[in-house]
Design a protein around this motif. Structure first.
Motif, mmCIF file in Angstrom:
data_model
loop_
_atom_site.group_PDB
_atom_site.id
_atom_site.type_symbol
_atom_site.label_atom_id
_atom_site.label_comp_id
_atom_site.label_asym_id
_atom_site.label_seq_id
_atom_site.Cartn_x
_atom_site.Cartn_y
_atom_site.Cartn_z
ATOM 1 N N LEU A 143 12.545 -20.279 12.308
ATOM 2 C CA LEU A 143 11.196 -20.105 11.806
ATOM 3 C C LEU A 143 10.437 -19.153 12.716
ATOM 4 N N PRO A 144 9.504 -18.389 12.150
ATOM 5 C CA PRO A 144 8.730 -17.470 13.005
ATOM 6 C C PRO A 144 7.816 -18.243 13.951
ATOM 7 N N GLU A 145 7.635 -17.706 15.123
ATOM 8 C CA GLU A 145 6.719 -18.298 16.083
ATOM 9 C C GLU A 145 5.287 -17.876 15.761
ATOM 10 N N THR A 146 4.321 -18.630 16.316
ATOM 11 C CA THR A 146 2.908 -18.374 16.004
ATOM 12 C C THR A 146 2.510 -16.942 16.320
ATOM 13 N N GLY A 147 2.987 -16.417 17.417
ATOM 14 C CA GLY A 147 2.631 -15.060 17.787
ATOM 15 C C GLY A 147 3.162 -14.021 16.827
ATOM 16 N N GLU A 148 4.233 -14.353 16.137
ATOM 17 C CA GLU A 148 4.842 -13.409 15.208
ATOM 18 C C GLU A 148 4.096 -13.352 13.872
ATOM 19 N N THR A 149 3.227 -14.317 13.614
ATOM 20 C CA THR A 149 2.490 -14.341 12.346
ATOM 21 C C THR A 149 0.989 -14.143 12.540
ATOM 22 N N ALA A 150 0.572 -13.865 13.756
ATOM 23 C CA ALA A 150 -0.863 -13.792 14.053
ATOM 24 C C ALA A 150 -1.581 -12.694 13.279
ATOM 25 N N SER A 151 -0.889 -11.615 12.967
ATOM 26 C CA SER A 151 -1.541 -10.494 12.279
ATOM 27 C C SER A 151 -1.372 -10.547 10.761
ATOM 28 N N LEU A 152 -0.797 -11.631 10.252
ATOM 29 C CA LEU A 152 -0.511 -11.718 8.818
ATOM 30 C C LEU A 152 -1.653 -12.392 8.058
ATOM 31 N N GLY A 153 -1.601 -12.287 6.744
ATOM 32 C CA GLY A 153 -2.570 -12.958 5.882
ATOM 33 C C GLY A 153 -3.288 -11.989 4.969
ATOM 34 N N ASN A 154 -3.870 -12.532 3.907
ATOM 35 C CA ASN A 154 -4.524 -11.706 2.896
ATOM 36 C C ASN A 154 -6.045 -11.832 2.884
ATOM 37 N N TYR A 155 -6.608 -12.542 3.852
ATOM 38 C CA TYR A 155 -8.064 -12.677 3.908
ATOM 39 C C TYR A 155 -8.680 -11.372 4.401
ATOM 40 N N ARG A 156 -9.490 -10.756 3.541
ATOM 41 C CA ARG A 156 -10.163 -9.490 3.819
ATOM 42 C C ARG A 156 -9.196 -8.354 4.164
ATOM 43 N N ARG A 157 -7.998 -8.462 3.671
ATOM 44 C CA ARG A 157 -7.050 -7.358 3.814
ATOM 45 C C ARG A 157 -7.610 -6.152 3.060
ATOM 46 N N ARG A 158 -7.514 -4.980 3.654
ATOM 47 C CA ARG A 158 -8.072 -3.764 3.055
ATOM 48 C C ARG A 158 -7.016 -3.101 2.164
ATOM 49 N N VAL A 159 -7.346 -2.958 0.892
ATOM 50 C CA VAL A 159 -6.442 -2.389 -0.103
ATOM 51 C C VAL A 159 -7.009 -1.065 -0.603
ATOM 52 N N GLY A 160 -6.201 -0.024 -0.549
ATOM 53 C CA GLY A 160 -6.600 1.274 -1.065
ATOM 54 C C GLY A 160 -5.804 1.630 -2.303
ATOM 55 N N ILE A 161 -6.498 2.055 -3.339
ATOM 56 C CA ILE A 161 -5.870 2.426 -4.609
ATOM 57 C C ILE A 161 -5.999 3.937 -4.783
ATOM 58 N N ILE A 162 -4.863 4.615 -4.908
ATOM 59 C CA ILE A 162 -4.877 6.047 -5.185
ATOM 60 C C ILE A 162 -4.692 6.234 -6.689
ATOM 61 N N GLY A 163 -5.766 6.587 -7.372
ATOM 62 C CA GLY A 163 -5.693 6.837 -8.811
ATOM 63 C C GLY A 163 -6.331 5.722 -9.627
ATOM 64 N N ALA A 164 -7.482 6.019 -10.236
ATOM 65 C CA ALA A 164 -8.127 5.056 -11.131
ATOM 66 C C ALA A 164 -7.566 5.235 -12.540
ATOM 67 N N SER A 165 -6.268 5.187 -12.637
ATOM 68 C CA SER A 165 -5.566 5.294 -13.919
ATOM 69 C C SER A 165 -5.666 3.964 -14.652
ATOM 70 N N ARG A 166 -5.017 3.869 -15.809
ATOM 71 C CA ARG A 166 -4.999 2.584 -16.510
ATOM 72 C C ARG A 166 -4.435 1.501 -15.601
ATOM 73 N N THR A 167 -3.331 1.825 -14.927
ATOM 74 C CA THR A 167 -2.721 0.833 -14.049
ATOM 75 C C THR A 167 -3.605 0.565 -12.838
ATOM 76 N N GLY A 168 -4.143 1.616 -12.224
ATOM 77 C CA GLY A 168 -5.003 1.427 -11.068
ATOM 78 C C GLY A 168 -6.199 0.548 -11.390
ATOM 79 N N ARG A 169 -6.806 0.759 -12.548
ATOM 80 C CA ARG A 169 -7.961 -0.050 -12.946
ATOM 81 C C ARG A 169 -7.555 -1.499 -13.205
ATOM 82 N N ARG A 170 -6.382 -1.687 -13.800
ATOM 83 C CA ARG A 170 -5.926 -3.060 -14.050
ATOM 84 C C ARG A 170 -5.622 -3.776 -12.731
ATOM 85 N N VAL A 171 -5.068 -3.056 -11.765
ATOM 86 C CA VAL A 171 -4.839 -3.661 -10.446
ATOM 87 C C VAL A 171 -6.163 -4.108 -9.841
ATOM 88 N N LEU A 172 -7.178 -3.271 -9.937
ATOM 89 C CA LEU A 172 -8.488 -3.629 -9.397
ATOM 90 C C LEU A 172 -9.037 -4.883 -10.080
#
Length: 336
Positions: A143-172
């Motif tokens: 199992l991973p140790e605590t230090g190995e997972t310290a930088s993980l998680g999806n809280y306030r993760r910054r996501v960049g979308i290249i292209g406001a296409s149909r798919t890009g808009r649906r992802v948003l």
């Protein structure tokens, strides 16, 4: 009982292998309620099941359709609409179609849905570095140790979308329930449209440099080839993840391979340039890279959704209503 011979006639132009998957019995029944139906398909339109070329008013196209040249269109003098059961129409809708004033529609919106769902899943897993940790777990059986997972998680993760296409808009749209911070780059996206999407517009370099997860949804155009080159890839933060479900040509493969081989970035690539990659590519064996063989778009039972989208358009056409997903010639300068 209505006389089926009085109904307008439809022909299918596609690789016949795709016909039963795109148009299973329930979808065919919808079409048959308002159109005279053929019993088969061919890449070049041909008479089928009692439907003559000269009678065809609607052509339903799909993967494998040959270009609809003036010579092909001459065989269908009554044709008034081309309804495409896939995404881009560039491969088969020629200038002759526009010159004759044909209505054109595409199921690209329906195909965008599974791509967006695939992308969302990839983002959620990327935020926890699932793919790299899975490889280490298989190799080290611990199992991973605590230090190995310290930088993980999806809280306030910054996501960049290249292209406001149909798919890009649906992802948003799919990202809204989550605690992500989202931004987008698209030179054609206006400030009011960005506000309606609830997303910040950023210049491309700033988007690349500020995103923990960068997802590509732009079309493959001369202006977008190798949009993510060595210089821009170097702007990505250490530990960031690139997701590409658009087209491989938008990313400089050699430059990306160098970044990924260093371990600085991670990637989930559903498309590559070339596709597939040559057997000797290091990307097959890197623990920080997940390659999938162009799975994001509609396949399996998702194909019926494309056929249903065409049936929707065919019903609109029969009822004299505007097509919901009409393609016009000017659109093709900026779309896939």
């Amino acid at each position: 009982m209505s006389d089926s011979s009085a109904l307008p006639a439809v022909l299918f132009a596609m690789d016949p292998h795709h016909l039963p998957r795109l148009f299973p019995a329930p979808v065919r029944a919808r079409l048959a309620s308002c159109y005279r139906m053929p019993d088969g398909a061919a890449p070049v339109p041909e008479a089928s099941g009692g439907v003559a070329l000269a009678d065809a008013e609607v052509l339903i196209t799909g993967w494998g359709c040959a270009p609809l040249t003036a010579e092909v269109l001459d065989t269908m003098p009554r044709l008034r609409a081309v309804l495409h059961s896939a995404g881009s129409v560039k491969a088969h809708v020629t200038s002759a179609c526009w010159e004759r004033g044909l209505l054109v529609s595409s199921a690209a919106v329906a195909n965008a849905l599974p791509v967006a769902e695939f992308t969302l899943g990839a983002m959620l897993l990327a935020g926890k570095d699932v793919f790299r940790i899975r490889a280490r777990y298989a190799a080290e059986h611990r199992l991973p140790e605590t230090g190995e997972t310290a930088s993980l998680g999806n809280y306030r993760r910054r996501v960049g979308i290249i292209g406001a296409s149909r798919t890009g808009r649906r992802v948003l749209e799919l990202l809204r329930p989550f605690d992500f911070e989202t931004a987008v780059h698209d030179p054609r996206l206006s400030a009011p449209d960005a506000a309606a999407l609830g997303v910040r517009r950023l210049p491309l370099d700033e988007l690349v440099a500020s995103s923990d997860i960068l997802s590509v949804h732009a079309p493959d155009l001369p202006s977008t080839r190798r949009l993510l080159d060595a210089r821009r890839l170097a702007l990505m933060p250490d530990g960031a993840t690139l997701i590409n479900t658009a087209r491989g040509a938008l990313v400089d493969t050699d430059a990306l391979t160098a970044e990924l081989s260093s371990g600085r970035l991670s990637a989930l690539l559903d498309v590559t340039d070339p596709e597939p990659l040559p057997p000797g590519s290091p990307l097959y064996g890197l623990p920080n890279v997940t390659l999938t063989p162009h799975l994001a778009g509609a396949l399996g039972n998702e194909l019926e959704r494309l056929g249903a989208a065409v049936a929707d358009e065919a019903e609109c056409l029969r009822a004299g209503r505007p097509l919901r997903h009409r393609v016009v010639r000017a659109d093709l300068e900026h779309s896939a």
